[in-house]
Design an enzyme around this catalytic site. Structure first.
Site, PDB file in Angstrom:
ATOM      1  N   ILE A   4       0.817  -1.212   0.000  1.00 29.72           N
ATOM      2  CA  ILE A   4       0.000   0.000   0.000  1.00 29.72           C
ATOM      3  C   ILE A   4       0.852   1.265   0.000  1.00 29.72           C
ATOM      4  O   ILE A   4       0.359   2.340  -0.297  1.00 29.72           O
ATOM      5  CB  ILE A   4      -0.994   0.023   1.178  1.00 29.72           C
ATOM      6  CG1 ILE A   4      -0.268  -0.018   2.527  1.00 29.72           C
ATOM      7  CG2 ILE A   4      -1.984  -1.126   1.065  1.00 29.72           C
ATOM      8  CD1 ILE A   4      -1.194   0.161   3.721  1.00 29.72           C
ATOM      9  N   GLY A   7       8.326   3.071   0.599  1.00 30.42           N
ATOM     10  CA  GLY A   7       9.135   4.138   1.160  1.00 30.42           C
ATOM     11  C   GLY A   7      10.601   3.938   0.840  1.00 30.42           C
ATOM     12  O   GLY A   7      11.000   2.919   0.259  1.00 30.42           O
ATOM     13  N   ALA A   8      11.404   4.915   1.224  1.00 29.39           N
ATOM     14  CA  ALA A   8      12.838   4.842   0.953  1.00 29.39           C
ATOM     15  C   ALA A   8      13.496   3.715   1.739  1.00 29.39           C
ATOM     16  O   ALA A   8      14.438   3.076   1.260  1.00 29.39           O
ATOM     17  CB  ALA A   8      13.499   6.173   1.303  1.00 29.39           C
ATOM     18  N   GLU A   9      12.987   3.465   2.947  1.00 30.09           N
ATOM     19  CA  GLU A   9      13.600   2.461   3.812  1.00 30.09           C
ATOM     20  C   GLU A   9      12.737   1.226   4.010  1.00 30.09           C
ATOM     21  O   GLU A   9      13.256   0.161   4.373  1.00 30.09           O
ATOM     22  CB  GLU A   9      13.910   3.072   5.193  1.00 30.09           C
ATOM     23  CG  GLU A   9      14.929   4.193   5.162  1.00 30.09           C
ATOM     24  CD  GLU A   9      16.319   3.708   4.784  1.00 30.09           C
ATOM     25  OE1 GLU A   9      16.651   2.551   5.096  1.00 30.09           O
ATOM     26  OE2 GLU A   9      17.063   4.480   4.150  1.00 30.09           O
ATOM     27  N   ALA A  10      11.429   1.355   3.795  1.00 32.53           N
ATOM     28  CA  ALA A  10      10.540   0.225   4.083  1.00 32.53           C
ATOM     29  C   ALA A  10       9.291   0.283   3.219  1.00 32.53           C
ATOM     30  O   ALA A  10       8.895   1.345   2.738  1.00 32.53           O
ATOM     31  CB  ALA A  10      10.161   0.226   5.562  1.00 32.53           C
ATOM     32  N   LYS A  28      -7.613  -7.003   9.428  1.00 29.86           N
ATOM     33  CA  LYS A  28      -6.382  -6.729   8.694  1.00 29.86           C
ATOM     34  C   LYS A  28      -5.238  -6.392   9.644  1.00 29.86           C
ATOM     35  O   LYS A  28      -5.455  -5.926  10.770  1.00 29.86           O
ATOM     36  CB  LYS A  28      -6.595  -5.548   7.736  1.00 29.86           C
ATOM     37  CG  LYS A  28      -7.697  -5.741   6.716  1.00 29.86           C
ATOM     38  CD  LYS A  28      -7.285  -6.702   5.633  1.00 29.86           C
ATOM     39  CE  LYS A  28      -8.345  -6.761   4.533  1.00 29.86           C
ATOM     40  NZ  LYS A  28      -7.950  -7.716   3.461  1.00 29.86           N
ATOM     41  N   ASP A 128       9.736  12.307  12.391  1.00 26.33           N
ATOM     42  CA  ASP A 128       9.047  12.554  11.119  1.00 26.33           C
ATOM     43  C   ASP A 128       7.619  13.027  11.411  1.00 26.33           C
ATOM     44  O   ASP A 128       6.644  12.441  10.928  1.00 26.33           O
ATOM     45  CB  ASP A 128       9.032  11.283  10.271  1.00 26.33           C
ATOM     46  CG  ASP A 128       8.670  11.541   8.810  1.00 26.33           C
ATOM     47  OD1 ASP A 128       8.659  12.721   8.403  1.00 26.33           O
ATOM     48  OD2 ASP A 128       8.395  10.566   8.085  1.00 26.33           O
TER      49      ASP A 128
END
Length: 220
Positions: A4, A7-10, A28, A128
């Protein structure tokens, strides 16, 4: 598993509870998978991903202990670099903040400020703080998500930087209501944090005026 968000890391994947945890469950779950980086030395990459996975799970759990709604952690897979957590149903604050009437917006922003203060009092900085990482449920709770850049740091500088990031987000994403929104955030923050909040808020002002954050036309 359906991805969904990348990201840059995950990557974030939405999955059935019964599939990844237990057949007797329902609903879910969210699976956060910290991905490998090919440019890193293999062993360094593994160590970094494992440590960040473990740290984020601990931050989420400790944030809840501090009184901040966060997703429940069901399982931490340090080998697969995955966190399996509760899927929180709701709207991201980013999508509705500007549509609220002034009194509702003030209430939401003051609640956000209170919750940031709870994190900071517990020694946690989120790292963040954006309105994309805050979800309001039908019950009116504001969940903080994605502690992937978080850390334990009780310094005034770290806390000020955390708040400053939120200010920058409001300026760029919610410019029309940014000033009133951040003022409300600080009101909630001061109320929850106490007298020493003034030092942190002063640090936010100092960070704003450091060279890299001053518009070109205002620089000497």
């Amino acid at each position: 598993m359906p991805v969904i968000r990348k990201g840059a890391e995950a990557n974030l994947l939405l999955e059935n509870f019964t599939r990844v945890l237990h057949p007797a469950g329902g609903g879910k779950v969210l699976v956060k998978h910290r991905i490998s980086k090919g440019y890193r030395v293999k062993e360094l990459d593994k160590n970094l991903r494992e440590s960040r996975t473990a740290l984020e799970a601990k931050l989420l759990a400790d944030a809840k202990r501090a009184g901040v709604p966060t997703p429940l952690i069901y399982e931490v897979d340090r080998t697969g670099m995955k966190i399996i957590m509760e899927y929180v149903e709701g709207e991201r604050v980013k999508t509705f903040l500007e549509d609220l009437n002034p009194s509702e917006r003030q209430e939401v922003c003051e609640l956000i400020g209170e919750q940031i203060a709870r994190l900071h009092k517990f020694g946690i900085v989120h790292g963040d703080l954006t309105t994309s990482n805050m979800i309001r449920t039908q019950e009116g709770k504001i969940y903080f998500i994605d502690f992937g850049l978080g850390e334990y740091d009780p310094s005034t500088e770290a806390r000020g930087t955390d708040l400053h990031l939120l200010w920058r987000t409001l300026q760029s994403t919610h410019h029309k209501v940014s000033n009133e929104s951040f003022k409300a955030v600080l009101n909630g923050y001061k109320r929850e944090f106490g007298e020493s909040a003034s030092e942190i808020i002063q640090r936010v002002k100092e960070i704003k005026h450091r060279g890299r954050y001053i518009p070109k036309e205002e620089r000497a």
